[in-house]
Motif scaffolding. Structure first.
Motif, mmCIF file in Angstrom:
data_model
loop_
_atom_site.group_PDB
_atom_site.id
_atom_site.type_symbol
_atom_site.label_atom_id
_atom_site.label_comp_id
_atom_site.label_asym_id
_atom_site.label_seq_id
_atom_site.Cartn_x
_atom_site.Cartn_y
_atom_site.Cartn_z
ATOM 1 N N ILE A 1 -1.728 0.775 6.764
ATOM 2 C CA ILE A 1 -1.647 0.120 5.358
ATOM 3 C C ILE A 1 -1.543 -1.397 5.456
ATOM 4 O O ILE A 1 -0.517 -1.919 6.021
ATOM 5 C CB ILE A 1 -0.576 0.564 4.573
ATOM 6 C CG1 ILE A 1 -0.583 2.290 4.705
ATOM 7 C CG2 ILE A 1 -0.677 0.030 3.095
ATOM 8 C CD1 ILE A 1 -1.879 2.958 3.926
ATOM 9 N N PRO A 2 -2.478 -2.335 5.119
ATOM 10 C CA PRO A 2 -2.402 -3.726 5.274
ATOM 11 C C PRO A 2 -1.142 -4.451 4.480
ATOM 12 O O PRO A 2 -0.761 -3.589 3.294
ATOM 13 C CB PRO A 2 -3.685 -4.331 4.844
ATOM 14 C CG PRO A 2 -4.234 -3.435 3.800
ATOM 15 C CD PRO A 2 -3.399 -1.989 4.617
ATOM 16 N N PRO A 3 -0.652 -5.388 4.634
ATOM 17 C CA PRO A 3 0.360 -6.209 3.890
ATOM 18 C C PRO A 3 -0.383 -6.416 2.327
ATOM 19 O O PRO A 3 -1.447 -6.631 2.165
ATOM 20 C CB PRO A 3 0.351 -7.695 4.479
ATOM 21 C CG PRO A 3 0.151 -7.322 5.861
ATOM 22 C CD PRO A 3 -0.785 -6.439 5.908
ATOM 23 N N GLY A 4 0.757 -5.826 1.607
ATOM 24 C CA GLY A 4 0.160 -5.876 0.017
ATOM 25 C C GLY A 4 -0.493 -4.539 -0.264
ATOM 26 O O GLY A 4 -0.567 -4.429 -1.535
ATOM 27 N N GLY A 5 -0.654 -3.743 0.485
ATOM 28 C CA GLY A 5 -1.438 -2.409 0.448
ATOM 29 C C GLY A 5 -0.539 -1.242 -0.095
ATOM 30 O O GLY A 5 0.892 -1.604 0.160
ATOM 31 N N LYS A 6 -0.743 -0.318 -0.732
ATOM 32 C CA LYS A 6 0.021 0.746 -1.084
ATOM 33 C C LYS A 6 -0.600 2.177 -0.566
ATOM 34 O O LYS A 6 -1.754 2.102 -0.090
ATOM 35 C CB LYS A 6 -0.064 0.912 -2.608
ATOM 36 C CG LYS A 6 0.432 -0.134 -3.290
ATOM 37 C CD LYS A 6 0.345 -0.232 -5.006
ATOM 38 C CE LYS A 6 1.046 -1.322 -5.558
ATOM 39 N NZ LYS A 6 0.847 -1.409 -6.653
ATOM 40 N N GLY A 7 0.384 3.128 -0.311
ATOM 41 C CA GLY A 7 0.000 4.297 0.022
ATOM 42 C C GLY A 7 0.890 5.406 -0.690
ATOM 43 O O GLY A 7 1.773 5.165 -1.365
ATOM 44 N N THR A 8 0.371 6.561 -0.518
ATOM 45 C CA THR A 8 1.217 7.698 -0.885
ATOM 46 C C THR A 8 1.434 8.684 0.096
ATOM 47 O O THR A 8 0.567 8.898 1.086
ATOM 48 C CB THR A 8 0.740 8.433 -2.066
ATOM 49 O OG1 THR A 8 -0.662 8.904 -1.662
ATOM 50 C CG2 THR A 8 0.670 7.604 -3.348
ATOM 51 N N ILE A 9 2.596 9.500 0.178
ATOM 52 C CA ILE A 9 2.741 10.770 0.982
ATOM 53 C C ILE A 9 2.883 11.865 0.178
ATOM 54 O O ILE A 9 3.639 12.007 -0.822
ATOM 55 C CB ILE A 9 4.051 10.530 1.993
ATOM 56 C CG1 ILE A 9 3.753 9.528 2.921
ATOM 57 C CG2 ILE A 9 4.375 11.864 2.724
ATOM 58 C CD1 ILE A 9 4.684 9.050 3.719
ATOM 59 N N VAL A 10 2.144 12.873 0.220
ATOM 60 C CA VAL A 10 2.017 14.075 -0.555
ATOM 61 C C VAL A 10 2.740 15.301 -0.125
ATOM 62 O O VAL A 10 2.538 15.596 0.997
ATOM 63 C CB VAL A 10 0.546 14.614 -0.948
ATOM 64 C CG1 VAL A 10 0.590 15.613 -1.858
ATOM 65 C CG2 VAL A 10 -0.364 13.370 -1.368
#
Length: 116
Positions: free
Chosen positions: A71-80
Motif C-alpha cells: 500500500i503506497p504512502p497515502g494509500g488506503k486498504g481494508t482487512i475483511v
C-alpha cells in the motif's frame, strides 16, 4: 535524552506509519450459526509502502481478505474479517493479528460478539 510529551515518535527507517480507523468492532448479539463480516480500514500515513506479510485470526474468526500488494504512502486498504458463530454461544472476543512492516510490527484488531 528526555522526550517531550505529545511528540510523535518517528517510526524507524523503512517502517510504514499506519493509521487504523478503528482497532475493534463489536457485532453485538448474533444468532448462533450465522456468519458476520467486518471491514477494518487503514491508511498509510507514512512515507514508505506498507506491506502486510500475514494476517492471523484466533480460532473463531477467519480472514476473508487482505491486500497482498504494498500500500503506497497515502494509500488506503481494508482487512475483511469473518466471524463464524457456529458453536460459539456466549460472549466472544477474538483477535486478528496483522503482521507487516509497520511500527509496531504486530497490530491486534479485536472483534466481539454475543452469540445466542
Amino acid at each position: 535524552s528526555h522526550r517531550k510529551a505529545g511528540v510523535r515518535i518517528k517510526p524507524k527507517e523503512g517502517t510504514a506509519d499506519i493509521y487504523w480507523l478503528e482497532s475493534s468492532h463489536d457485532f453485538g448479539p448474533i444468532k448462533q450459526g450465522k456468519y458476520v463480516t467486518h471491514e477494518f480500514e487503514f491508511e498509510n500515513i507514512g512515507d514508505v509502502p506498507y506491506l502486510i506479510q500475514t494476517v492471523e485470526g484466533s480460532c473463531g474468526c477467519t480472514i476473508a481478505d487482505y491486500p497482498t500488494q504494498p500500500i503506497p504512502p497515502g494509500g488506503k486498504g481494508t482487512i475483511v474479517v469473518q466471524f463464524n458463530s457456529k458453536g460459539k454461544k456466549g460472549d466472544n472476543t477474538e483477535f486478528v493479528t496483522v503482521i507487516g512492516n509497520s511500527q509496531p510490527e504486530h497490530v491486534s484488531l479485536i472483534i466481539e460478539a454475543d452469540v445466542y
